[in-house]
Scaffold this motif. Structure first.
Motif, short mmCIF file in Angstrom:
data_model
loop_
_atom_site.label_atom_id
_atom_site.label_comp_id
_atom_site.label_asym_id
_atom_site.label_seq_id
_atom_site.Cartn_x
_atom_site.Cartn_y
_atom_site.Cartn_z
N SER A 9 0.76 -1.20 0.21
CA SER A 9 0.01 0.09 -0.05
C SER A 9 0.76 1.29 0.02
N SER A 10 1.97 1.13 0.62
CA SER A 10 2.83 2.40 0.94
C SER A 10 4.12 2.41 -0.30
N GLY A 11 4.23 1.33 -0.85
CA GLY A 11 5.49 1.13 -1.78
C GLY A 11 6.63 0.57 -0.85
N GLN A 12 7.78 0.17 -1.52
CA GLN A 12 8.75 -0.09 -0.91
C GLN A 12 9.65 0.90 -0.47
N ARG A 13 9.47 1.41 0.79
CA ARG A 13 10.17 2.46 1.29
C ARG A 13 11.40 2.20 1.96
N GLN A 14 12.45 3.07 2.21
CA GLN A 14 13.78 2.76 3.04
C GLN A 14 13.15 2.51 4.25
N GLY A 15 14.03 1.44 4.67
CA GLY A 15 14.00 0.98 6.41
C GLY A 15 12.63 0.10 6.44
N ALA A 16 11.79 -0.44 5.39
CA ALA A 16 11.09 -1.16 5.38
C ALA A 16 11.50 -2.74 5.81
N ALA A 17 10.67 -3.37 6.66
CA ALA A 17 10.95 -4.58 7.30
C ALA A 17 11.33 -5.71 6.16
N THR A 18 12.31 -6.34 6.38
CA THR A 18 12.65 -7.75 5.54
C THR A 18 11.93 -8.76 6.38
N VAL A 19 11.19 -9.44 5.48
CA VAL A 19 10.20 -10.55 6.29
C VAL A 19 10.60 -11.79 5.65
N VAL A 20 10.84 -12.77 6.65
CA VAL A 20 11.25 -14.29 6.13
C VAL A 20 10.08 -15.02 6.88
N LEU A 21 9.39 -15.31 5.68
CA LEU A 21 8.37 -16.42 5.97
C LEU A 21 8.63 -18.18 5.95
N THR A 22 8.77 -18.78 7.24
CA THR A 22 9.04 -20.12 6.96
C THR A 22 8.11 -20.84 6.14
N GLY A 23 8.57 -21.94 5.44
CA GLY A 23 7.38 -23.04 4.98
C GLY A 23 6.95 -23.99 6.09
N GLY A 24 6.16 -24.74 5.56
CA GLY A 24 5.54 -25.84 6.58
C GLY A 24 4.14 -26.02 6.11
N VAL A 25 3.60 -26.59 7.20
CA VAL A 25 2.32 -27.10 7.08
C VAL A 25 1.15 -26.05 8.01
N ARG A 26 0.14 -25.80 7.42
CA ARG A 26 -0.65 -24.67 7.85
C ARG A 26 -1.40 -25.36 9.09
N THR A 27 -1.44 -24.60 10.27
CA THR A 27 -2.47 -25.17 11.31
C THR A 27 -3.57 -24.33 11.35
N PRO A 28 -4.50 -24.82 12.41
CA PRO A 28 -5.86 -23.83 12.35
C PRO A 28 -5.78 -22.52 12.66
N SER A 29 -4.50 -22.31 13.46
CA SER A 29 -4.26 -20.74 13.84
C SER A 29 -3.44 -20.43 12.94
N ASP A 30 -3.38 -20.93 11.46
CA ASP A 30 -2.50 -20.13 10.40
C ASP A 30 -1.05 -20.08 10.61
N SER A 31 -0.58 -20.91 11.46
CA SER A 31 0.79 -21.01 11.75
C SER A 31 1.44 -22.05 10.71
N LEU A 32 2.85 -22.02 10.38
CA LEU A 32 3.37 -22.90 9.37
C LEU A 32 4.45 -23.92 10.35
N VAL A 33 4.14 -24.97 10.29
CA VAL A 33 4.68 -25.91 11.38
C VAL A 33 5.32 -27.27 10.59
N GLY A 34 6.20 -28.04 11.41
CA GLY A 34 6.53 -29.20 10.67
C GLY A 34 7.95 -29.22 10.38
N PRO A 35 8.66 -30.25 9.84
CA PRO A 35 10.00 -30.36 9.32
C PRO A 35 10.50 -29.26 8.43
N VAL A 36 9.76 -28.83 7.54
CA VAL A 36 10.21 -27.84 6.96
C VAL A 36 10.27 -26.28 7.66
N ALA A 37 9.61 -26.11 8.40
CA ALA A 37 9.46 -24.95 9.23
C ALA A 37 10.81 -24.99 10.30
N ASP A 38 10.88 -26.20 10.89
CA ASP A 38 11.73 -26.43 12.09
C ASP A 38 13.50 -26.31 11.28
#
Length: 293
Positions: free
Chosen positions: A143-172
């Protein structure tokens, strides 16, 4: 007119749920007197809470739901609970984050609230196994464009749980190769005996990896999590550096928790003293400098 008539539906339902859990059940007529609202309003609130699965309606009132240790509510069911408390917790926890640090955010509705308060902290690296948390940062950047100082986000892989978390061997495996300055951890339950616990076995193992990869562990949990025990424990209270909770936590629980971990921060409680918050110099209950914890 009672001042409680001006409460938002969310606040009123949180009060009802607290009353049901504290007393083991309430009657509709008791709630109408306590809240200063109509019988119909109370019944609508009970219907809404029953649909979320957090209480059970009975003739003339409501009782708590006896949840199995394996019961795992979904993200949507949890997102409507204790909103004010989660917002207070998120605001306080955000003050523990210094610019330019590497942090991890686990899954959960409280860490989701925290993510919104971190959007303006510059140069963060954010590791998360939460699809919802990652979306907060990605949506803000779109929404705001890639601004200076924006966070770098690393999303792990894995299997999605009911709480929308990624878990399992790939995430681990992904988490095990990383190192964070601070982990902000949401929990299903916390107690002196069981420590931190979850009903999901795979999530328990992923949370263990998160704890092992962090220099500091900050648990963000509202007062309803105290005394709840899930199927699998993944950390002791001794492994927690700071617990950020809300003012609904009873004094007896605060004292018990303070015996087991380094620092307790009670969000929204200016009367917090040094014994409870681990040495807050002005007794304000604010988190202060990140280097303090």
């Amino acid at each position: 007119m009672s001042e409680n008539q001006n409460l938002l539906a969310e606040q009123r339902r949180a009060l009802i749920l607290d009353e049901v859990r504290r007393r083991g059940g309430v009657r509709v007529n008791e709630l109408t007197r306590k809240l200063g609202v109509s019988d119909m309003t109370v019944r609508r609130d009970l219907d809404a809470l029953a649909r979320q699965g957090v209480l059970e309606k009975v003739h003339g009132g409501a009782v708590p739901v006896a949840e199995a240790s394996t019961h795992e509510p979904g993200f949507e069911a949890k997102s409507g609970l204790e909103l004010s408390a989660k917002e207070d917790i998120a605001r306080t926890a955000a003050t523990l984050v210094a610019p330019g640090t590497a942090i991890a955010l686990s899954g959960g509705t409280t860490t989701y609230a925290l993510a919104h308060h971190l959007l303006d902290v510059p140069d963060l690296t954010v590791v998360t196994n939460s699809v919802r948390v990652a979306d907060v940062f990605h949506s803000a950047q779109r929404s705001s464009g890639q601004r200076q100082g924006a966070a770098t986000v690393v999303l792990t892989g894995g299997v999605r749980t009911p709480s929308d978390s990624l878990v399992g061997p790939v995430a681990d495996q992904a988490i095990g190769a990383l190192h964070f300055d601070v982990l902000f951890l949401g929990v299903h339950g916390i107690s002196a005996e069981a420590g931190l616990s979850t009903p999901n076995l795979a999530e328990a193992e992923t949370n263990r990896r998160l704890v092992q990869s962090a220099r500091r562990v900050v648990v963000v949990a509202d007062h309803t999590k105290w005394g709840t025990v899930g199927l699998s424990s993944f950390a002791t209270l001794g492994q927690v550096d700071t617990l950020v909770t809300d003012a609904g936590l009873p004094a007896q629980a605060r004292a018990e928790i303070s015996e087991h971990l380094h620092r307790l921060l009670v969000a929204g409680a200016p009367e917090t003293n040094d014994a409870e918050d681990g040495g807050d110099p002005d007794g304000s209950g604010n988190a202060g400098n990140p280097a303090d914890f």
